[in-house]
Design a protein around this motif. Structure first.
Motif, PDB file in Angstrom:
ATOM      1  N   PHE A  62       0.958  -1.144   0.063  1.00 56.28           N
ATOM      2  CA  PHE A  62       0.028  -0.075  -0.059  1.00 56.28           C
ATOM      3  C   PHE A  62       0.703   1.147   0.005  1.00 56.28           C
ATOM      4  N   LYS A  63       2.220   0.978   0.618  1.00 52.88           N
ATOM      5  CA  LYS A  63       2.961   2.206   0.310  1.00 52.88           C
ATOM      6  C   LYS A  63       3.441   2.504  -0.834  1.00 52.88           C
ATOM      7  N   ASP A  64       3.531   1.567  -1.785  1.00 54.26           N
ATOM      8  CA  ASP A  64       3.905   1.658  -2.987  1.00 54.26           C
ATOM      9  C   ASP A  64       2.697   2.119  -3.859  1.00 54.26           C
ATOM     10  N   HIS A  65       1.502   1.721  -3.524  1.00 53.57           N
ATOM     11  CA  HIS A  65       0.175   2.400  -3.935  1.00 53.57           C
ATOM     12  C   HIS A  65       0.246   3.939  -3.965  1.00 53.57           C
ATOM     13  N   ALA A  66       0.407   4.232  -2.685  1.00 55.75           N
ATOM     14  CA  ALA A  66       0.239   5.723  -2.439  1.00 55.75           C
ATOM     15  C   ALA A  66       1.469   6.396  -3.062  1.00 55.75           C
ATOM     16  N   ALA A  67       2.600   5.946  -3.161  1.00 58.98           N
ATOM     17  CA  ALA A  67       3.708   6.444  -3.926  1.00 58.98           C
ATOM     18  C   ALA A  67       3.430   6.974  -5.447  1.00 58.98           C
ATOM     19  N   ASP A  68       2.793   5.629  -5.982  1.00 56.93           N
ATOM     20  CA  ASP A  68       2.491   5.924  -7.386  1.00 56.93           C
ATOM     21  C   ASP A  68       1.365   7.000  -7.614  1.00 56.93           C
ATOM     22  N   LEU A  69       0.353   6.966  -6.673  1.00 54.84           N
ATOM     23  CA  LEU A  69      -0.823   7.874  -6.900  1.00 54.84           C
ATOM     24  C   LEU A  69      -0.494   9.355  -6.739  1.00 54.84           C
ATOM     25  N   LEU A  70       0.595   9.335  -5.758  1.00 52.10           N
ATOM     26  CA  LEU A  70       1.128  10.868  -5.590  1.00 52.10           C
ATOM     27  C   LEU A  70       2.021  11.066  -6.783  1.00 52.10           C
ATOM     28  N   GLN A  71       2.734  10.252  -7.413  1.00 50.81           N
ATOM     29  CA  GLN A  71       3.703  10.528  -8.269  1.00 50.81           C
ATOM     30  C   GLN A  71       2.525  11.042  -9.830  1.00 50.81           C
ATOM     31  N   PHE A  72       1.801  10.250  -9.804  1.00 55.04           N
ATOM     32  CA  PHE A  72       0.586  10.504 -10.914  1.00 55.04           C
ATOM     33  C   PHE A  72      -0.103  11.857 -10.691  1.00 55.04           C
ATOM     34  N   LYS A  73      -0.446  12.347  -9.505  1.00 51.92           N
ATOM     35  CA  LYS A  73      -0.793  13.504  -8.857  1.00 51.92           C
ATOM     36  C   LYS A  73       0.220  14.476  -9.249  1.00 51.92           C
ATOM     37  N   GLU A  74       1.468  14.509  -8.982  1.00 51.92           N
ATOM     38  CA  GLU A  74       2.494  15.398  -9.321  1.00 51.92           C
ATOM     39  C   GLU A  74       2.505  15.570 -10.727  1.00 51.92           C
ATOM     40  N   PHE A  75       2.652  14.390 -11.666  1.00 55.04           N
ATOM     41  CA  PHE A  75       2.851  14.505 -12.945  1.00 55.04           C
ATOM     42  C   PHE A  75       1.624  15.715 -13.719  1.00 55.04           C
ATOM     43  N   TYR A  91      -6.252   8.100   0.784  1.00 53.55           N
ATOM     44  CA  TYR A  91      -6.797   7.020   1.282  1.00 53.55           C
ATOM     45  C   TYR A  91      -5.602   5.835   1.303  1.00 53.55           C
ATOM     46  N   PHE A  92      -4.797   5.814   0.332  1.00 56.72           N
ATOM     47  CA  PHE A  92      -3.741   4.832   0.268  1.00 56.72           C
ATOM     48  C   PHE A  92      -2.690   5.141   1.174  1.00 56.72           C
ATOM     49  N   HIS A  93      -2.221   6.436   1.300  1.00 56.85           N
ATOM     50  CA  HIS A  93      -1.306   6.913   2.450  1.00 56.85           C
ATOM     51  C   HIS A  93      -1.769   6.490   3.611  1.00 56.85           C
ATOM     52  N   GLU A  94      -2.840   6.806   4.107  1.00 54.92           N
ATOM     53  CA  GLU A  94      -3.484   6.298   5.492  1.00 54.92           C
ATOM     54  C   GLU A  94      -3.122   4.857   5.593  1.00 54.92           C
ATOM     55  N   LEU A  95      -3.807   4.072   4.456  1.00 48.81           N
ATOM     56  CA  LEU A  95      -3.885   2.633   4.663  1.00 48.81           C
ATOM     57  C   LEU A  95      -2.395   2.155   4.776  1.00 48.81           C
ATOM     58  N   ALA A  96      -1.311   2.856   4.265  1.00 50.73           N
ATOM     59  CA  ALA A  96      -0.005   2.504   4.343  1.00 50.73           C
ATOM     60  C   ALA A  96       0.588   2.620   5.823  1.00 50.73           C
ATOM     61  N   GLY A 107      -1.266   2.864   8.494  1.00 49.56           N
ATOM     62  CA  GLY A 107      -1.930   2.038   9.593  1.00 49.56           C
ATOM     63  C   GLY A 107      -2.949   2.658  10.208  1.00 49.56           C
ATOM     64  N   THR A 108      -3.436   4.175   9.762  1.00 49.74           N
ATOM     65  CA  THR A 108      -4.218   5.095  10.556  1.00 49.74           C
ATOM     66  C   THR A 108      -5.659   4.096  10.235  1.00 49.74           C
ATOM     67  N   ALA A 109      -6.611   4.452  11.309  1.00 48.12           N
ATOM     68  CA  ALA A 109      -8.082   4.210  11.199  1.00 48.12           C
ATOM     69  C   ALA A 109      -8.446   5.197  10.310  1.00 48.12           C
ATOM     70  N   ILE A 110      -9.381   4.319   9.202  1.00 47.78           N
ATOM     71  CA  ILE A 110      -9.690   5.183   7.999  1.00 47.78           C
ATOM     72  C   ILE A 110     -11.063   5.494   8.296  1.00 47.78           C
ATOM     73  N   ASP A 111     -11.545   6.952   8.056  1.00 46.06           N
ATOM     74  CA  ASP A 111     -13.042   7.065   7.860  1.00 46.06           C
ATOM     75  C   ASP A 111     -13.245   7.317   6.565  1.00 46.06           C
ATOM     76  N   GLU A 112     -13.707   6.359   5.678  1.00 44.65           N
ATOM     77  CA  GLU A 112     -14.053   6.634   4.087  1.00 44.65           C
ATOM     78  C   GLU A 112     -14.822   7.809   3.795  1.00 44.65           C
ATOM     79  N   LYS A 113     -15.887   7.824   4.834  1.00 46.40           N
ATOM     80  CA  LYS A 113     -16.921   8.937   4.412  1.00 46.40           C
ATOM     81  C   LYS A 113     -16.368  10.511   4.582  1.00 46.40           C
ATOM     82  N   ARG A 114     -15.260  10.384   5.517  1.00 54.40           N
ATOM     83  CA  ARG A 114     -14.697  11.621   5.683  1.00 54.40           C
ATOM     84  C   ARG A 114     -13.624  12.115   4.331  1.00 54.40           C
ATOM     85  N   ILE A 115     -13.020  11.111   3.858  1.00 50.33           N
ATOM     86  CA  ILE A 115     -12.263  11.509   2.516  1.00 50.33           C
ATOM     87  C   ILE A 115     -13.360  11.395   1.348  1.00 50.33           C
ATOM     88  N   PHE A 116     -14.233  10.618   1.317  1.00 49.40           N
ATOM     89  CA  PHE A 116     -15.084  10.477   0.111  1.00 49.40           C
ATOM     90  C   PHE A 116     -16.607  10.859   0.642  1.00 49.40           C
TER      91      PHE A 116
END
Length: 419
Positions: free
Chosen positions: A20-33, A52-57, A59-68
């Motif tokens: 999930f750390k690599d998921h977050a890194a790729d999405l951040l790289q895509f965002k920066e691109f 979302y994937f940063h918080e997942l990586a 280990g943060t307790a995620i409230d999906e409805k707060r993000i989405f």
């Protein structure tokens, strides 16, 4: 979710995957691109996926409805529901990024601007333009990853050039059986209108690419398989069924330069054994049967291009060996319960009553954990037992039925826990 049942050998290894750390890194790289192109991603779906994937990586307790915010659809209930839908979105964007890192197509900027503006989830997308464009970029990524020169700035969805051939690709997302014919024939007509005999000194070839996910799975959501092979085969059977219908249409019109219709399904999948969540990009090709020598060469090259998906990621977490469970150690103090009358009816088959698959038939408490088993679990075990054993259990309501519970437990947890 699909409930198709087949008999598949239990895998001996876990599925490889990306952290999930690599998921977050790729999405951040895509965002920066995208940001570097002057396209704002702040407070867009791209920004939210990365969060979302940063918080997942972390280990943060995620409230999906707060993000989405404003997602009230019944398909988004449990954390697993959210996770699977988010994997679908993330994996497609990560795939597009793999192509962009190899080659940036001409005219990609307005395409990226469109996908940024889309709603958070494909399953909830009422305006299809964003996902239509995203599908174009998904197909373009195969060409980009293979070293082709790609142009997205013409009336044709994708023009890709190799050393030997030029490919004119029209992309369609097909939502229902009624518009299967209309979309495929329209794509063919667009190729015939826009594709010359030669392009930049190369023989030109037409390809129809169709995303048929929603046609195959009307909920446009999730599928489930017992094993990775089962999950693959469920989707492939859907593709073959659609291919049979598509093959009856006049999509090649005797023209050898329209070489292929590529059908693709992109869907998140729950695999039961070994337990995993993943996203499948499954394809099925309908080849033109009247290819000439030049077109045959082009289709062989396109096959190699389409194999980009089989190239593993350097960051991939390798498979681990699994140990199959040989026995069940039931500790002292464990307890169980059985719905005897219901179990008798199901085992004896004396009634035509349809039992709700989720109905609880038994439970087992071990180590302060309660495991509940359903009609669906019992039916699956029954199919695996010899008829005389089923008959014995049907006729005998004694405590020996604990064996049924252990059979259901062994099926749900077929592997030993790692020490």
């Amino acid at each position: 979710m699909s409930e198709e049942k087949y008999s598949y050998k239990l895998p001996d290894e876990t599925l490889p995957g990306i952290s999930f750390k690599d998921h977050a890194a790729d999405l951040l790289q895509f965002k920066e691109f995208i940001d570097n192109l002057g396209i704002t991603t702040h407070n867009t779906r791209i920004d939210r996926y990365a969060r979302y994937f940063h918080e997942l990586a972390e280990g943060t307790a995620i409230d999906e409805k707060r993000i989405f915010k404003n997602v009230n659809d019944v398909r988004f209930q449990s954390p697993l529901d959210w996770h699977l839908y988010l994997l679908r979105e993330a994996h497609e964007l990560m795939w597009i990024l793999r192509g962009l890192k190899k080659h940036v197509p001409i005219g990609v900027e307005p395409k990226l601007e469109k996908i940024v503006s889309g709603s958070d989830f494909a399953a909830l997308d009422k305006n299809t333009e964003s996902r239509d464009t995203q599908f174009e970029l998904r197909i373009a990524s195969y060409f980009c990853q293979s070293g082709c020169t790609v142009d997205l700035a013409t009336d044709t969805d994708i023009i890709a050039i190799t050393d030997k051939h030029a490919y004119f690709v029209e992309c369609k997302r097909i939502a229902g059986i009624r518009n299967l014919k209309d979309n495929l024939v329209k794509a063919k007509d667009q190729i015939l209108l826009r594709m010359p005999k030669k392009y930049e000194g190369r023989h030109a070839n037409g390809i129809i690419a169709a995303d048929v996910t929603k046609l195959a799975f009307l909920h446009n959501g999730l599928t489930m398989g017992q094993t990775p092979d089962h999950a693959r085969d469920i989707i492939q059977s859907k593709l073959k069924e659609i291919a049979r219908k598509a093959s009856t249409l006049q999509i090649f019109t005797g023209r050898p330069d329209i070489i292929e219709c590529l059908l693709q399904i992109h869907i998140p999948s729950v695999v039961m054994f070994p337990s995993a969540t993943t996203t499948r990009f499954s394809s099925y090709s309908i080849h033109n049967k009247k290819l000439d020598r030049k077109s045959s060469s082009a289709i062989r090259e396109f096959y190699n291009i389409s194999q980009a998906g089989s190239i593993s990621d350097d960051r991939e977490i390798p498979s681990k060996q699994l140990k199959h469970r040989k026995f069940i150690d039931v500790p002292a103090g464990s307890s169980y319960s059985l719905e005897q009358d219901l179990i008798t009816k199901i085992l004896s088959g004396t009634t035509t009553q349809n039992f709700v698959p989720e109905t609880i038939v038994a439970s087992l408490k071990m180590d302060d954990i309660i495991h509940e088993f359903t009609v669906s679990d019992l039916n699956t075990v029954m199919r695996r037992l010899a008829p005389d054993r089923v008959r014995k259990f049907a006729e005998n309501e004694s405590p020996n039925r604990i064996e049924l519970i252990l059979e259901m437990f062994a099926r749900r947890y077929p592997y030993e826990k790692e020490s």
